[in-house]
Design an enzyme around this catalytic site. Structure first.
Site, PDB file in Angstrom:
ATOM      1  N   GLU A   1      -0.324   8.904  -9.527  1.00 45.02           N
ATOM      2  CA  GLU A   1       0.548  10.543  -9.524  1.00 45.02           C
ATOM      3  C   GLU A   1       2.033  10.487  -9.256  1.00 45.02           C
ATOM      4  O   GLU A   1       2.436  12.088  -9.871  1.00 45.02           O
ATOM      5  CB  GLU A   1      -0.126  11.427  -8.449  1.00 45.02           C
ATOM      6  CG  GLU A   1      -1.607  11.069  -8.742  1.00 45.02           C
ATOM      7  CD  GLU A   1      -2.978  11.570  -6.918  1.00 45.02           C
ATOM      8  OE1 GLU A   1      -2.727  12.591  -6.496  1.00 45.02           O
ATOM      9  OE2 GLU A   1      -3.450  10.024  -6.602  1.00 45.02           O
TER      10      GLU A   1
ATOM     11  N   LYS B   1     -10.613  -2.509 -10.781  1.00 45.18           N
ATOM     12  CA  LYS B   1     -10.428  -2.185  -9.534  1.00 45.18           C
ATOM     13  C   LYS B   1     -10.734  -3.733  -8.910  1.00 45.18           C
ATOM     14  O   LYS B   1     -10.442  -3.721  -7.612  1.00 45.18           O
ATOM     15  CB  LYS B   1     -12.001  -1.127  -8.964  1.00 45.18           C
ATOM     16  CG  LYS B   1     -11.358   0.499  -9.685  1.00 45.18           C
ATOM     17  CD  LYS B   1     -10.151   1.182  -8.673  1.00 45.18           C
ATOM     18  CE  LYS B   1     -10.125   2.029  -9.225  1.00 45.18           C
ATOM     19  NZ  LYS B   1      -8.671   3.253  -8.272  1.00 45.18           N
TER      20      LYS B   1
ATOM     21  N   ARG C   1      -4.423   0.603 -13.862  1.00 43.70           N
ATOM     22  CA  ARG C   1      -4.000   1.360 -14.767  1.00 43.70           C
ATOM     23  C   ARG C   1      -4.457   1.673 -16.147  1.00 43.70           C
ATOM     24  O   ARG C   1      -4.623   1.934 -16.772  1.00 43.70           O
ATOM     25  CB  ARG C   1      -2.894   2.560 -14.510  1.00 43.70           C
ATOM     26  CG  ARG C   1      -2.688   2.756 -12.883  1.00 43.70           C
ATOM     27  CD  ARG C   1      -4.263   3.540 -12.139  1.00 43.70           C
ATOM     28  NE  ARG C   1      -3.583   4.262 -11.107  1.00 43.70           N
ATOM     29  CZ  ARG C   1      -4.551   4.434 -10.023  1.00 43.70           C
ATOM     30  NH1 ARG C   1      -5.571   4.524 -10.657  1.00 43.70           N
ATOM     31  NH2 ARG C   1      -4.160   4.899  -9.048  1.00 43.70           N
TER      32      ARG C   1
ATOM     33  N   GLN D   1      -7.970   0.060 -16.329  1.00 45.06           N
ATOM     34  CA  GLN D   1      -8.428   1.137 -16.030  1.00 45.06           C
ATOM     35  C   GLN D   1      -9.065   2.042 -17.353  1.00 45.06           C
ATOM     36  O   GLN D   1     -10.296   2.044 -17.728  1.00 45.06           O
ATOM     37  CB  GLN D   1      -8.230   1.737 -15.313  1.00 45.06           C
ATOM     38  CG  GLN D   1      -9.183   2.878 -14.695  1.00 45.06           C
ATOM     39  CD  GLN D   1      -8.771   3.606 -13.172  1.00 45.06           C
ATOM     40  OE1 GLN D   1      -7.648   3.563 -12.783  1.00 45.06           O
ATOM     41  NE2 GLN D   1      -9.596   5.002 -12.417  1.00 45.06           N
TER      42      GLN D   1
ATOM     43  N   GLU E   1      -6.303   5.593   1.057  1.00 42.50           N
ATOM     44  CA  GLU E   1      -7.798   6.048   1.372  1.00 42.50           C
ATOM     45  C   GLU E   1      -7.576   5.430   2.308  1.00 42.50           C
ATOM     46  O   GLU E   1      -7.520   4.690   3.334  1.00 42.50           O
ATOM     47  CB  GLU E   1      -9.225   5.235   0.528  1.00 42.50           C
ATOM     48  CG  GLU E   1      -8.412   5.228  -1.126  1.00 42.50           C
ATOM     49  CD  GLU E   1      -9.926   5.236  -1.345  1.00 42.50           C
ATOM     50  OE1 GLU E   1     -10.752   4.926  -1.540  1.00 42.50           O
ATOM     51  OE2 GLU E   1      -9.644   4.707  -3.005  1.00 42.50           O
TER      52      GLU E   1
ATOM     53  N   THR F   1      -9.104  -5.707  -2.318  1.00 39.26           N
ATOM     54  CA  THR F   1      -9.019  -4.118  -2.018  1.00 39.26           C
ATOM     55  C   THR F   1      -8.989  -4.734  -1.152  1.00 39.26           C
ATOM     56  O   THR F   1      -9.137  -5.791  -0.072  1.00 39.26           O
ATOM     57  CB  THR F   1     -10.198  -3.389  -1.725  1.00 39.26           C
ATOM     58  OG1 THR F   1     -10.829  -3.362  -3.310  1.00 39.26           O
ATOM     59  CG2 THR F   1     -10.270  -1.991  -0.996  1.00 39.26           C
TER      60      THR F   1
ATOM     61  N   ASP G   1     -17.385   3.427  -3.271  1.00 36.40           N
ATOM     62  CA  ASP G   1     -15.700   4.087  -3.149  1.00 36.40           C
ATOM     63  C   ASP G   1     -16.599   5.205  -3.579  1.00 36.40           C
ATOM     64  O   ASP G   1     -16.523   5.874  -4.638  1.00 36.40           O
ATOM     65  CB  ASP G   1     -15.153   3.541  -4.014  1.00 36.40           C
ATOM     66  CG  ASP G   1     -13.092   4.046  -3.630  1.00 36.40           C
ATOM     67  OD1 ASP G   1     -12.937   4.555  -2.393  1.00 36.40           O
ATOM     68  OD2 ASP G   1     -12.480   3.678  -5.036  1.00 36.40           O
TER      69      ASP G   1
ATOM     70  N   GLU H   1      -3.836   2.769  -4.369  1.00 37.01           N
ATOM     71  CA  GLU H   1      -4.582   3.749  -3.410  1.00 37.01           C
ATOM     72  C   GLU H   1      -5.276   3.958  -2.242  1.00 37.01           C
ATOM     73  O   GLU H   1      -5.212   3.388  -1.926  1.00 37.01           O
ATOM     74  CB  GLU H   1      -6.115   4.107  -4.332  1.00 37.01           C
ATOM     75  CG  GLU H   1      -5.718   4.618  -5.871  1.00 37.01           C
ATOM     76  CD  GLU H   1      -7.486   5.142  -6.727  1.00 37.01           C
ATOM     77  OE1 GLU H   1      -7.946   4.729  -6.236  1.00 37.01           O
ATOM     78  OE2 GLU H   1      -7.060   5.398  -7.581  1.00 37.01           O
TER      79      GLU H   1
ATOM     80  N   HIS I   1      -5.976  14.530  -5.497  1.00 36.33           N
ATOM     81  CA  HIS I   1      -5.946  12.820  -6.551  1.00 36.33           C
ATOM     82  C   HIS I   1      -6.469  13.198  -7.843  1.00 36.33           C
ATOM     83  O   HIS I   1      -6.103  13.444  -8.773  1.00 36.33           O
ATOM     84  CB  HIS I   1      -5.653  12.216  -5.695  1.00 36.33           C
ATOM     85  CG  HIS I   1      -6.245  11.206  -6.065  1.00 36.33           C
ATOM     86  ND1 HIS I   1      -5.339   9.658  -7.110  1.00 36.33           N
ATOM     87  CD2 HIS I   1      -7.751  10.072  -6.810  1.00 36.33           C
ATOM     88  CE1 HIS I   1      -5.936   9.160  -7.935  1.00 36.33           C
ATOM     89  NE2 HIS I   1      -7.763   9.159  -7.724  1.00 36.33           N
TER      90      HIS I   1
ATOM     91  N   ASP J   1      -6.810   1.038  -2.348  1.00 33.54           N
ATOM     92  CA  ASP J   1      -8.142   0.513  -2.977  1.00 33.54           C
ATOM     93  C   ASP J   1      -6.924   0.487  -4.639  1.00 33.54           C
ATOM     94  O   ASP J   1      -6.369   0.952  -5.485  1.00 33.54           O
ATOM     95  CB  ASP J   1      -8.730   1.486  -3.821  1.00 33.54           C
ATOM     96  CG  ASP J   1      -9.751   1.163  -5.093  1.00 33.54           C
ATOM     97  OD1 ASP J   1     -10.270   0.590  -6.001  1.00 33.54           O
ATOM     98  OD2 ASP J   1      -9.443   2.508  -5.872  1.00 33.54           O
TER      99      ASP J   1
END
Lengths: 441, 441
Positions: free
Chosen positions: B387, B266, B250, B253, B214, B270, B139, B212, B146, B246
């Site tokens: 975000e 993560k 948080r 993380q 992607e 996925t 990844d 996420e 971002h 993804d």
């Protein structure tokens, strides 16, 4: 205690094999060991075998001759990886150990001995492959003596991360470049940024090529996606152990690793020993880890079990040997530059696995876990050149006068591991060796 | 320009299929697209297929009827993954595209139309699998909008890493938990540490579960270990593109990621879209990325080619849709909460691949690369809830009055992507959808 950790007649020191080289007392592979691997010969493709002395037992051939009884289905043995055999779990693994033990035993294996020409190959004449088809490779950071020393050199502002004593820190590695012992490793090219520079990085051969002394943990019975592995059941998912050299490009690593961790500094190559030592063979060598220092927190409940605290790792004496190009041309033997022991880890393999699956990660048969570099508390127990030479500041002088900060092209690095205990025959892991070849220009 | 990026008759907007649902103008899968995937039905195991309108073309069945000529060996199609087909490279891929185009064409495919019952399955009646057997998943972090925003929220002391404009930052992900669209994703449990706390972390369900947005890049022709991939040849190794969510925890993380990067935050899951859009289908939609801001350094020479700068990415309009449990029970449609575009990436897929292999990493057919979250410069172009809600500080109110900072159990997240250009028929990626189910207690 789980049955696959029982000590039984297969561990008795009086047991001998009809394969004479297994009875020397110095071999890594006496009849008490019986590690599993994948080999091929000039005439047969990859298949499952067992190391015994200086020979390799051909399991499909032995099965064809009826010498394994019905211990294991033949289709688990005629494979180019141990994935299927490992997925079958410890019941099958133990049955295979006992069948192979009988087959190779000095008294019980007379029928097999008569067929020796059909079932044995000289180890020097076979090619050893990776033991599994590695779907996923994870590298941990569970050697606390390494973490403190490497951390103080690589990121002095935060040598031991705040989370270190609460979880086994790990990251995903690259499966495609894990290679078996004996394969040459090419020095990587990469972006290199001078310390303190604000200009453009250069691009060229790594100048700080290092080794890392780790144990390999090979996974067996798979777990289900989304389902954690209780710490008390983690052993059920570990098929065996080996040695692992996590080659590391320190200069590439320093520049690339913030914020997402090591990437190209590690993924150019990882070397593993090709034989997998089973938990059954290692049963006599179970020990507690070094005690946690006073004041360290206890593991959270999901990472804690009494059995794991008391017998969660193994007493494996580890060595790193170096043989330079000059030593080879002079006919000199390799020299041991590092000594350590698996018990110096801060987290057990079971804690690593339970943590790994705790958020739901699916663990597959044949997956590989590296423990992280295993350093000890003493100056001659540092598991990497980063630590041993203080990032190159303290060069090491070899007996022949050569000096090293990091690895030179032509250097051969060999990891070795051996388990010894009074009243038992010593067993070993075989070599985990790789030689550095020059970078592509 | 390389031949597999040529625009030819298969891209002409006048081309129509005898499969009526392919000609609506709104379908993701007109005859100009022809993405590859792996499907199974109630009666056949996994095999290779092509999406056309609301149908799936069964390639082995078409081959058996002689409808594909000798474009591709049958053994590449009777597979439970696209690995073998992708390994064969673009010559084979292009030949297959043209054979399938003829077969499905309104005028040319009359013989196939007569056999429609034998070679087509309703898409609603098949199960779509992962497109490849993923040996390795990496990844990246190549969306600079971002990186700046997420960096300022996750590590405000260093929002955009020093190395960001010099290399595509990436890390190894977990292959075993990449799942195809439609599979439920379980909320992970993990260690949670309150900000500023010096006590023990808790352990429990993630409270800040994020998505996420992607792109997925699927690799084709393998590279050799130790050998870099020149930037001018990187296209040769990319088999196609898809969408990738993804999922990110948080809170887990923040506590775990220093120093070795994201891990359990993560690897619990996925989601990828199951259809792989080929470079041939995407040829009309090649564009330059957004220009690098004035003052940014040029890429180092090994990451730089004129063609890559001018046409290195695609104009893919991206959307993230949310449908809550309440919206489902009320019969309400999903709503688009995020819009973005693939061209906002700071690094092209080719630069990612060339960087990845630059130290010698071996890249295999079927490997998966995620681009990293693709946000745009505007407030409605933020590719994650981190975000969009400023890490939960700015809740989003949905049209039905529900509010969200992070994802709730029952929320369904769907990524969509579509390419449009005047003079061409629009093509799309199909859904990349997953629904959150409650954590294991």
């Amino acid at each position: 205690m789980q049955s696959f950790f029982d000590i039984d007649h297969t561990h008795e020191p009086s047991q001998r094999s009809w394969v004479a080289s297994a009875n020397t007392g110095t071999t890594d592979f006496p009849i008490q060991n019986l590690p599993l691997g994948v080999f091929s010969t000039a005439v047969t493709g990859p298949r499952v075998g067992v190391a015994i002395g200086d020979q390799v037992l051909d399991l499909p051939a032995a099965h064809d001759l009826g010498l394994l009884g019905d211990a294991v289905p033949r289709e688990l043995l005629e494979q180019d990886s141990l994935n299927a055999l490992f997925a079958a779990g410890h019941g099958t693994g133990l049955a295979l150990r006992h069948a192979v033990f009988r087959l190779l035993h000095a008294q019980e294996g007379l029928q097999a001995q008569a067929q020796a020409g059909s079932i044995l190959h000289a180890a020097s004449a076979v090619r050893l492959h990776l033991p599994t088809r590695i779907g996923n490779y994870t590298d941990f950071y569970a050697g606390i003596h390494h973490a403190v020393r490497a951390g103080s050199l690589l990121q002095p502002e935060n040598p031991l991360p705040e989370n270190y004593k609460w979880m086994p820190i790990g990251y995903h590695g690259r499966g495609s470049t894990v290679k078996p012992s004996g394969v040459e490793v090419r020095r990587p090219n990469g972006q290199l940024m001078a310390a303190g520079s604000t200009g453009a990085p250069g691009f060229g051969p790594c100048r700080e090529l290092d080794l890392e002394l780790e144990m390999a943990v090979w996974l067996g019975r798979p777990s289900d996606w989304g389902v954690p592995i209780p710490i008390t059941q983690a052993h059920e998912h570990i098929a065996g152990y080996g040695l692992l050299n996590d080659w590391s490009a320190r200069d590439i690593q320093r520049w690339e690793m913030k914020p997402l961790g090591p990437f190209l500094a590690k993924n150019f190559g990882t070397t593993v020993s090709p034989w997998v030592l089973t938990p059954y063979a290692l049963a006599p060598f179970r020990v507690a880890m070094e005690p946690r220092p006073a004041g360290d927190p206890a593991p959270l409940p999901h990472l804690l079990s009494a059995q794991d605290q008391q017998q969660g790792t193994f007493d494996v004496a580890l060595e790193v040997h170096l043989r330079t190009r000059k030593m080879r041309s002079d006919g000199a033997d390799s020299i041991a530059i590092i000594r350590s022991n698996m018990r110096y880890l801060y987290w057990t393999p079971q804690q690593m696995l339970t943590h790994h699956a705790s958020a739901g990660c699916e663990m597959l048969s044949g997956d590989l876990i590296g423990t992280g570099t295993i350093s000890g508390p003493r100056q001659d127990e540092l598991g990497s050149l980063l630590e041993l030479t203080e990032n190159g500041a303290r060069e090491v002088t070899l007996p022949n006068g050569e000096i090293r900060s990091y690895l030179h092209d032509g250097d051969e690095v060999t990891l070795r591991g051996r388990c010894s205990r009074a009243g038992f025959v010593s067993i070993g892991f075989g070599d985990c060796a790789g030689t550095i070849v020059p970078a592509i220009s």
